[in-house]
Design an enzyme around this catalytic site. Sequence first.
Site, PDB file in Angstrom:
ATOM      1  N   PRO A 255       0.843  -1.195   0.000  1.00 39.14           N
ATOM      2  CA  PRO A 255       0.000   0.000   0.000  1.00 39.14           C
ATOM      3  C   PRO A 255       0.882   1.251   0.000  1.00 39.14           C
ATOM      4  CG  PRO A 255      -0.808  -1.598   1.592  1.00 39.14           C
ATOM      5  CD  PRO A 255       0.508  -2.115   1.113  1.00 39.14           C
TER       6      PRO A 255
ATOM      7  N   GLU B 237       9.433  -9.948 -17.572  1.00 44.38           N
ATOM      8  CA  GLU B 237       8.084  -9.642 -17.111  1.00 44.38           C
ATOM      9  C   GLU B 237       7.405  -8.655 -18.059  1.00 44.38           C
ATOM     10  OE1 GLU B 237       5.814  -7.995 -13.077  1.00 44.38           O
ATOM     11  OE2 GLU B 237       7.943  -8.524 -13.013  1.00 44.38           O
TER      12      GLU B 237
ATOM     13  N   GLY C 229     -23.525  -1.022 -29.796  1.00 44.89           N
ATOM     14  CA  GLY C 229     -23.978  -1.242 -28.424  1.00 44.89           C
ATOM     15  C   GLY C 229     -23.654  -2.622 -27.888  1.00 44.89           C
TER      16      GLY C 229
END
Length: 382
Positions: free
Chosen positions: A129, A245, A343
């Site tokens: 975090p 990666e 759509g």
Amino acid sequence: MRRDLFTEDHESFRELAHDFVEKEVVPHYPEWEKGGRMPREVFEKMGSLGMLGMAIPEEYGGGGMPDYRYNVVLQEESAKALVTLSTVRTQLEVILPYFLHYANAEQRTRWFPGLASGALLTAVAMTEPGTGSDLAGMRTTAVRDGDHWIVNGAKTFITGGMQADLVIVVARTSTDPDNRRKGLTLLVVEDGMPGFTRGRELEKMGCKVQDTAELSFVDVRVPAANVLGEVDEAFGYLGHNLPQERLTVAVGSVAQARSAIGAAIEYTQSRKAFGTPVASFQNTKFELAACSTEVEAAQAMLDRAVTLHVDGELSAPDAARVKLFCTEMQARVIDRCLQLFGGYGYMMEYPIARLYTDARVARIYAGTSEVMKVIIAKSLGL
């Protein structure tokens, strides 16, 4: 355009991958999306076919062929079928290299058979975090206590974290005021170790078939025998694997963009507007022609990068260039293809909608597009 990347062995593996995806993945994919993961038994089926252990030495049940092109084939075949293989890509291309490069003889004996068979699932816990690309700013700590390390901290956005049996945790084991990059260590935390808990399973915009978790470590006692590589040297290890990666993300971007074009061609040929197939309109033809050209340009760049990587010559700036170009291309192409669905393209029952939402993270993980530009700019002396 003709590609020169693959050998007969790769094409034989492609047949195996194609058959597996069509029979074992496609029929069950909607169910896995709702459940948020691919069942463990599917990993084991892949392991039994040798699909997870190609790079693992034969003495541990692998194929003994550390050739990145097999990973490319696996991604291409899943994208062709408009699906992804959950956390397989992360396990094979992001996490397995750490075990292959840094596991000692005892660790290889202990873990490699399970990795090859699909019995052991993995995750790597870097992001915290408030700490994304700044790996040197990590706050998870590991303190030596006899034959163990005591790990404390929190990790987030961990792909495969909910299912992982082995989690490679990046932790700070020492501090050097003159070198922020010094003092990081890789420790393998195993499922069931006291103090290791899995928090929220994060709800994402896309990539619904792979779980993404928050992990917590409170006084987790990790045996010193679970240290991967040398203590305090993990920053270099992380940097060593980043080109692959980033290349891995680019492989997926090109393959998925190509699949989006195929889906758009199929849809516009069957869908009618004003009494005529949408594919007959000049705008449709021009849009798809432009998209096809972008994909072929990206494919040529990507194949060159894969060749360099197989030869051990792919540089960090070149990996950044490939990731930047291919992921930005993916965003443009899939967006233009979705527009041709009208759509219906906005409805999740059509695979183009999933390709669209899955694509968004490609410009973020493994380093954002902005970070790629910083790396490239540095290589230019800027």
